[in-house]
Design an enzyme around this catalytic site. Structure first.
Site, mmCIF file in Angstrom:
data_model
loop_
_atom_site.group_PDB
_atom_site.id
_atom_site.type_symbol
_atom_site.label_atom_id
_atom_site.label_comp_id
_atom_site.label_asym_id
_atom_site.label_seq_id
_atom_site.Cartn_x
_atom_site.Cartn_y
_atom_site.Cartn_z
ATOM 1 N N ARG A 114 0.825 -1.219 0.000
ATOM 2 C CA ARG A 114 0.000 0.000 0.000
ATOM 3 C C ARG A 114 0.859 1.270 0.000
ATOM 4 N NH1 ARG A 114 -3.270 -3.470 3.133
ATOM 5 N NH2 ARG A 114 -2.535 -2.716 5.146
ATOM 6 N N ARG A 170 3.999 3.921 -1.543
ATOM 7 C CA ARG A 170 4.213 4.572 -2.851
ATOM 8 C C ARG A 170 4.848 3.599 -3.850
ATOM 9 N NH1 ARG A 170 5.071 8.791 0.899
ATOM 10 N NH2 ARG A 170 6.986 7.748 1.525
ATOM 11 N N MET A 171 5.920 2.920 -3.425
ATOM 12 C CA MET A 171 6.592 1.998 -4.352
ATOM 13 C C MET A 171 5.839 0.682 -4.467
ATOM 14 S SD MET A 171 9.163 3.097 -5.974
ATOM 15 C CE MET A 171 9.980 1.593 -6.471
ATOM 16 N N GLY A 185 14.092 -3.387 -2.478
ATOM 17 C CA GLY A 185 14.382 -1.994 -2.815
ATOM 18 C C GLY A 185 14.524 -1.133 -1.587
ATOM 19 N N ASN A 214 18.848 1.293 -6.002
ATOM 20 C CA ASN A 214 18.079 2.014 -7.020
ATOM 21 C C ASN A 214 17.844 1.098 -8.220
ATOM 22 O OD1 ASN A 214 17.119 3.965 -8.952
ATOM 23 N ND2 ASN A 214 17.939 5.517 -7.578
ATOM 24 N N PHE A 215 16.577 0.942 -8.614
ATOM 25 C CA PHE A 215 16.226 0.050 -9.728
ATOM 26 C C PHE A 215 16.076 0.797 -11.048
ATOM 27 C CE2 PHE A 215 15.083 -2.824 -6.270
ATOM 28 C CZ PHE A 215 15.501 -4.052 -6.768
ATOM 29 N N HIS A 217 15.161 14.454 -2.736
ATOM 30 C CA HIS A 217 13.984 13.577 -2.676
ATOM 31 C C HIS A 217 12.767 14.307 -2.121
ATOM 32 C CE1 HIS A 217 16.917 10.324 -3.208
ATOM 33 N NE2 HIS A 217 15.885 9.560 -3.551
ATOM 34 N N LYS A 265 10.238 10.960 2.489
ATOM 35 C CA LYS A 265 11.253 9.903 2.553
ATOM 36 C C LYS A 265 11.727 9.689 3.993
ATOM 37 C CE LYS A 265 15.636 8.441 0.484
ATOM 38 N NZ LYS A 265 15.191 7.039 0.486
ATOM 39 N N GLY A 274 19.777 5.635 -0.076
ATOM 40 C CA GLY A 274 20.568 4.427 -0.319
ATOM 41 C C GLY A 274 21.419 4.586 -1.565
ATOM 42 N N THR A 275 20.861 5.260 -2.552
ATOM 43 C CA THR A 275 21.590 5.459 -3.819
ATOM 44 C C THR A 275 22.836 6.320 -3.580
ATOM 45 O OG1 THR A 275 19.440 5.452 -4.899
ATOM 46 C CG2 THR A 275 21.315 6.198 -6.217
HETATM 47 N N1 NDP Z 1 15.547 0.699 -4.642
HETATM 48 C C1 NDP Z 1 14.795 1.577 -5.285
HETATM 49 O O1 NDP Z 1 14.850 1.704 -6.525
HETATM 50 C C2 NDP Z 1 13.844 2.410 -4.492
HETATM 51 C C3 NDP Z 1 13.819 2.271 -3.144
HETATM 52 N N2 NDP Z 1 12.923 2.960 -2.402
HETATM 53 C C4 NDP Z 1 12.906 2.641 -0.978
HETATM 54 O O2 NDP Z 1 11.768 1.815 -0.722
HETATM 55 C C5 NDP Z 1 11.332 2.017 0.614
HETATM 56 C C6 NDP Z 1 9.842 2.364 0.620
HETATM 57 O O3 NDP Z 1 9.662 3.613 -0.011
HETATM 58 P P1 NDP Z 1 8.183 4.191 -0.237
HETATM 59 O O4 NDP Z 1 7.366 3.240 -1.021
HETATM 60 O O5 NDP Z 1 8.371 5.573 -0.726
HETATM 61 O O6 NDP Z 1 7.648 4.232 1.271
HETATM 62 P P2 NDP Z 1 6.120 4.201 1.778
HETATM 63 O O7 NDP Z 1 6.167 4.684 3.187
HETATM 64 O O8 NDP Z 1 5.237 4.884 0.805
HETATM 65 O O9 NDP Z 1 5.729 2.654 1.750
HETATM 66 C C7 NDP Z 1 6.212 1.701 2.641
HETATM 67 C C8 NDP Z 1 5.068 0.768 2.960
HETATM 68 O O10 NDP Z 1 5.570 -0.346 3.684
HETATM 69 C C9 NDP Z 1 4.659 -0.595 4.750
HETATM 70 N N3 NDP Z 1 5.340 -1.365 5.798
HETATM 71 C C10 NDP Z 1 6.029 -0.930 6.866
HETATM 72 N N4 NDP Z 1 6.471 -1.982 7.572
HETATM 73 C C11 NDP Z 1 6.052 -3.104 6.949
HETATM 74 C C12 NDP Z 1 6.207 -4.489 7.196
HETATM 75 N N5 NDP Z 1 6.877 -4.948 8.252
HETATM 76 N N6 NDP Z 1 5.649 -5.380 6.322
HETATM 77 C C13 NDP Z 1 4.951 -4.957 5.258
HETATM 78 N N7 NDP Z 1 4.773 -3.642 4.974
HETATM 79 C C14 NDP Z 1 5.327 -2.725 5.804
HETATM 80 C C15 NDP Z 1 4.219 0.794 5.183
HETATM 81 O O11 NDP Z 1 3.041 0.729 5.977
HETATM 82 P P3 NDP Z 1 2.789 1.891 7.083
HETATM 83 O O12 NDP Z 1 2.775 3.171 6.321
HETATM 84 O O13 NDP Z 1 1.469 1.499 7.674
HETATM 85 O O14 NDP Z 1 3.931 1.790 8.036
HETATM 86 C C16 NDP Z 1 3.987 1.434 3.831
HETATM 87 O O15 NDP Z 1 2.699 1.125 3.301
HETATM 88 C C17 NDP Z 1 12.247 3.100 1.204
HETATM 89 O O16 NDP Z 1 13.309 2.485 1.901
HETATM 90 C C18 NDP Z 1 12.778 3.800 -0.040
HETATM 91 O O17 NDP Z 1 13.992 4.435 0.170
HETATM 92 C C19 NDP Z 1 12.053 3.832 -2.956
HETATM 93 C C20 NDP Z 1 12.050 4.051 -4.295
HETATM 94 C C21 NDP Z 1 12.966 3.338 -5.180
HETATM 95 O O1 LIG Z 2 12.707 6.885 -0.984
HETATM 96 C C1 LIG Z 2 12.762 7.045 -2.225
HETATM 97 O O2 LIG Z 2 11.909 7.665 -2.851
HETATM 98 C C2 LIG Z 2 13.912 6.480 -2.944
HETATM 99 N N1 LIG Z 2 14.741 5.717 -2.291
HETATM 100 C C3 LIG Z 2 15.880 5.079 -2.822
HETATM 101 C C4 LIG Z 2 17.139 5.618 -2.169
HETATM 102 O O3 LIG Z 2 17.120 5.891 -0.962
HETATM 103 O O4 LIG Z 2 18.153 5.746 -2.850
HETATM 104 C C5 LIG Z 2 15.913 5.081 -4.331
HETATM 105 C C6 LIG Z 2 15.406 6.333 -4.951
HETATM 106 O O5 LIG Z 2 16.346 7.335 -4.737
HETATM 107 C C7 LIG Z 2 14.035 6.711 -4.393
#
Ligand code: NDP
Ligand SMILES: O=C(O)C1=N[C@H](C(=O)O)C[C@H](O)C1
Length: 246
Positions: A11, A13-14, A75, A104-105, A132, A136, A142-143
């Site tokens: 649920r 963003r990602m 991620g 970063n993907f 960002h 965040k 992480g990137t």
């Molecule tokens: N590697 C890549 O390319 C990228 C990496 N990221 C990383 O991905 C991560 C998530 O980012 P983003 O989507 O923006 O964050 P969000 O806060 O939008 O989403 C994270 C979700 O995970 C849920 N969550 C928390 N704990 C658990 C758990 N134990 N089990 C299952 N779900 C859980 C949260 O619920 P609740 O809100 O209720 O806590 C929330 O819905 C970050 O670390 C970000 O840096 C982001 C973009 C790209």
């Molecule tokens: O939280 C984000 O949005 C992102 N997180 C990753 C990071 O921490 O590098 C990847 C990307 O930058 C988006």
């Protein structure tokens, strides 16, 4: 072959973007879309689980996945060397299980990091600026941390000593955080998605490498590639640059 995929953080963003991407992939079937507080039982049907959750949650999630012999594509950020060592120890008795962690993907971000590593041996001075959205959870990104480590490794291999810097900071944080000797600066603003600049300075010149993710769909080809790849790549892999044919 159809790959059964589960998503953790579904649920978020990602996670929500990953759910859409998996549903749109003809070679994948979404078998679980779970978020914080959900029962993990539906993951029993998954061959691969994609985790985009929170730095505080991801290690417990990975422990569960490894214990249940489920491959993982991760991620979620904030992986220290200590966390990676713990993960390697969990994977040791599971020789056919794969975990792929990528800070970063997005293809462009992976290329930007690779270009930065290439440039690092020619420039003793480098700084990383990551920008960002203000929701965040972590800083530096992480990137940015991964980029700084790649620059440091390339410098070490080439025998380059970080360049002179005469500045004395009047205020804590004015020069950012040093990651393995590379200064990293974090900007948080509503309206941004995910952006990074790597700046190099030399005699009478600078070089700037910049990448912009303008939409979270930018990460999806890399995530789907990771899902397809991790099934045949046992052990721990860190960084998409190690699985892409760059
Ligand atoms: N590697 C890549 O390319 C990228 C990496 N990221 C990383 O991905 C991560 C998530 O980012 P983003 O989507 O923006 O964050 P969000 O806060 O939008 O989403 C994270 C979700 O995970 C849920 N969550 C928390 N704990 C658990 C758990 N134990 N089990 C299952 N779900 C859980 C949260 O619920 P609740 O809100 O209720 O806590 C929330 O819905 C970050 O670390 C970000 O840096 C982001 C973009 C790209
Ligand atoms: O939280 C984000 O949005 C992102 N997180 C990753 C990071 O921490 O590098 C990847 C990307 O930058 C988006």
């Amino acid at each position: 072959m159809t790959i059964n995929v589960g998503v953790l953080g579904a649920r978020g963003r990602m996670g929500a973007t990953v759910v859409n991407a998996v549903e749109g992939a003809s070679d994948m079937k979404l078998v679980a879309a779970l978020d914080a507080g959900d029962d993990f039982a539906p993951l029993a049907d998954a061959q691969v689980v994609v985790d985009f959750t929170h730095p505080d949650a991801v290690m417990d999630n990975l422990k569960y996945l490894v214990e249940h012999d489920i491959h993982a594509v991760v991620g979620t950020t904030a992986f220290s060397e200590e966390r990676l060592a713990t993960l390697r120890s969990w994977l040791e008795p599971k020789p056919s299980l794969g975990v792929l962690i990528a800070p970063n993907f997005a293809l462009g971000a992976v290329l930007a990091m690779r270009f930065a590593a290439q440039a690092a041996k020619f420039y003793a001075s480098a700084e990383v600026i990551e920008l960002h959205h203000n929701r965040k959870a972590d800083a530096p990104s992480g990137t940015a941390a991964h980029t700084a480590r790649m620059i440091a490794a390339a410098r070490a291999e080439a025998g380059v000593t970080p360049g002179p810097d005469a500045t004395t900071s009047e205020l804590d944080g004015a020069r950012g955080a040093a990651v393995e000797g590379v200064h990293v600066h974090s900007v948080r603003l509503p309206g941004l998605v995910a952006h990074e600049e790597i700046l190099f300075g030399g005699e009478g010149e600078t070089l700037t490498i910049r990448h912009d993710s303008l939409d979270r769909t930018s990460f999806m080809p890399g995530v789907l590639f990771g899902v397809r790849t991790v099934l045949t790549r046992p052990g721990l892999t860190v960084g998409l640059e190690n699985v892409l044919d760059l």
